[in-house]
Scaffold this active site. Structure first.
Site, mmCIF file in Angstrom:
data_model
loop_
_atom_site.group_PDB
_atom_site.id
_atom_site.type_symbol
_atom_site.label_atom_id
_atom_site.label_comp_id
_atom_site.label_asym_id
_atom_site.label_seq_id
_atom_site.Cartn_x
_atom_site.Cartn_y
_atom_site.Cartn_z
ATOM 1 N N LYS A 216 0.657 -1.384 0.051
ATOM 2 C CA LYS A 216 0.177 0.023 0.091
ATOM 3 C C LYS A 216 0.745 1.145 0.395
ATOM 4 O O LYS A 216 2.241 1.530 -0.220
ATOM 5 C CB LYS A 216 -1.465 0.088 0.959
ATOM 6 C CG LYS A 216 -1.833 -1.180 0.810
ATOM 7 C CD LYS A 216 -3.238 -1.344 1.334
ATOM 8 C CE LYS A 216 -2.739 -2.237 3.607
ATOM 9 N NZ LYS A 216 -3.841 -2.412 4.093
ATOM 10 N N TYR B 64 -12.265 -2.019 -1.228
ATOM 11 C CA TYR B 64 -12.338 -2.621 0.359
ATOM 12 C C TYR B 64 -14.040 -2.722 0.185
ATOM 13 O O TYR B 64 -14.697 -1.763 0.890
ATOM 14 C CB TYR B 64 -12.289 -1.242 0.803
ATOM 15 C CG TYR B 64 -10.918 -1.546 1.115
ATOM 16 C CD1 TYR B 64 -10.330 -2.546 1.114
ATOM 17 C CD2 TYR B 64 -9.099 -0.339 0.512
ATOM 18 C CE1 TYR B 64 -8.949 -3.004 2.233
ATOM 19 C CE2 TYR B 64 -8.441 -1.188 1.082
ATOM 20 C CZ TYR B 64 -8.769 -1.931 1.713
ATOM 21 O OH TYR B 64 -6.739 -2.248 2.737
ATOM 22 N N ASN C 33 -0.856 -0.210 7.384
ATOM 23 C CA ASN C 33 -0.020 -1.337 8.167
ATOM 24 C C ASN C 33 0.879 -2.027 6.579
ATOM 25 O O ASN C 33 0.568 -3.219 7.119
ATOM 26 C CB ASN C 33 -1.038 -2.730 8.720
ATOM 27 C CG ASN C 33 -2.536 -2.542 8.062
ATOM 28 O OD1 ASN C 33 -2.681 -2.496 6.637
ATOM 29 N ND2 ASN C 33 -3.553 -3.013 8.566
ATOM 30 N N HIS D 2 -1.413 -5.758 1.891
ATOM 31 C CA HIS D 2 -2.593 -6.523 1.506
ATOM 32 C C HIS D 2 -2.902 -7.445 0.798
ATOM 33 O O HIS D 2 -1.996 -7.693 0.446
ATOM 34 C CB HIS D 2 -3.858 -4.943 1.119
ATOM 35 C CG HIS D 2 -5.219 -6.150 0.565
ATOM 36 N ND1 HIS D 2 -6.472 -5.929 1.554
ATOM 37 C CD2 HIS D 2 -5.349 -7.259 -0.907
ATOM 38 C CE1 HIS D 2 -7.053 -7.315 0.744
ATOM 39 N NE2 HIS D 2 -6.163 -7.274 -0.479
ATOM 40 N N GLU E 206 -10.335 -10.590 -6.706
ATOM 41 C CA GLU E 206 -9.747 -9.385 -6.517
ATOM 42 C C GLU E 206 -8.188 -9.310 -7.673
ATOM 43 O O GLU E 206 -8.070 -8.415 -7.532
ATOM 44 C CB GLU E 206 -8.716 -9.935 -5.205
ATOM 45 C CG GLU E 206 -9.590 -9.227 -4.022
ATOM 46 C CD GLU E 206 -9.251 -9.173 -2.519
ATOM 47 O OE1 GLU E 206 -7.669 -9.197 -1.986
ATOM 48 O OE2 GLU E 206 -9.806 -9.221 -1.617
#
Ligand code: DAT
Ligand code: MG
Length: 147
Positions: free
Chosen positions: A9, A49, A112, A115, A126
């Site tokens: 990310k 998301y 974080n 993903h 995805e």
């Protein structure tokens, strides 16, 4: 062979952790089948998301994912979905154990770094979302060594 979508990310790119994190998946023995740098649009982030729509952190999450480029990757291999989740560690960097990507490198819940798809079924969806052009399948010369 099972496949999973991994995103490094925008915080991972900004913090110069692309090599550090990619190396962990590579060293595990997973096979790289897709790799590109993407600046996610709002539309892509919303689709990615969608399951979190309505949650208090949803808007902030979308702003984060669209804030800069993301490295999108597809990793294949035996149990690759679960293997990657184990390498990533728990969602909250403060709770993720040392030795995991988040445990070693993240302190935040939202920022974080990575993903990873949470099931083989979601991985298929995805991967189609982030790699509509498809991924690359190729024979491994080391299958007996890395599974
Ligand atoms: P994961 O990324 O471990 O699959 P998730 O699917 O539950 O976690 O949530 C997606 C992302 O949303 C997560 O990586 C960070 C963010 N997030 C989850 N819970 C959050 C919370 N309570 N506050 C802020 N951000 C959160
Ligand atoms: Mg998730």
């Amino acid at each position: 062979m099972q496949r999973t979508l991994i995103l490094l990310k925008p915080d991972a790119v900004q913090r110069r952790f692309v090599g550090e994190i990619t190396g962990r998946f590579e060293r595990k023995g997973l096979r790289l089948e897709g790799l590109k740098l993407v600046h996610a649009s709002r539309d892509l982030a919303e689709k990615h998301y969608a399951v979190h729509k309505g949650k208090p952190f949803y808007e902030s999450l979308l702003s984060f994912l669209t804030s800069g480029p993301t490295v999108a990757m597809v990793w294949g291999g035996r149990e690759s979905v679960a293997v990657c989740r184990t390498l990533m560690g728990l969602t909250d960097g403060a709770k993720a154990p040392p030795g995991t990507i988040r445990g070693d490198l993240a302190l935040s819940v939202q920022n974080n770094l990575v993903h990873g798809s949470d099931s083989p079924e979601n991985a298929v969806v995805e991967i189609a979302l982030w790699f509509p052009e498809g991924v690359i399948d190729y024979p491994g010369t080391d299958a007996t060594w890395v599974g």
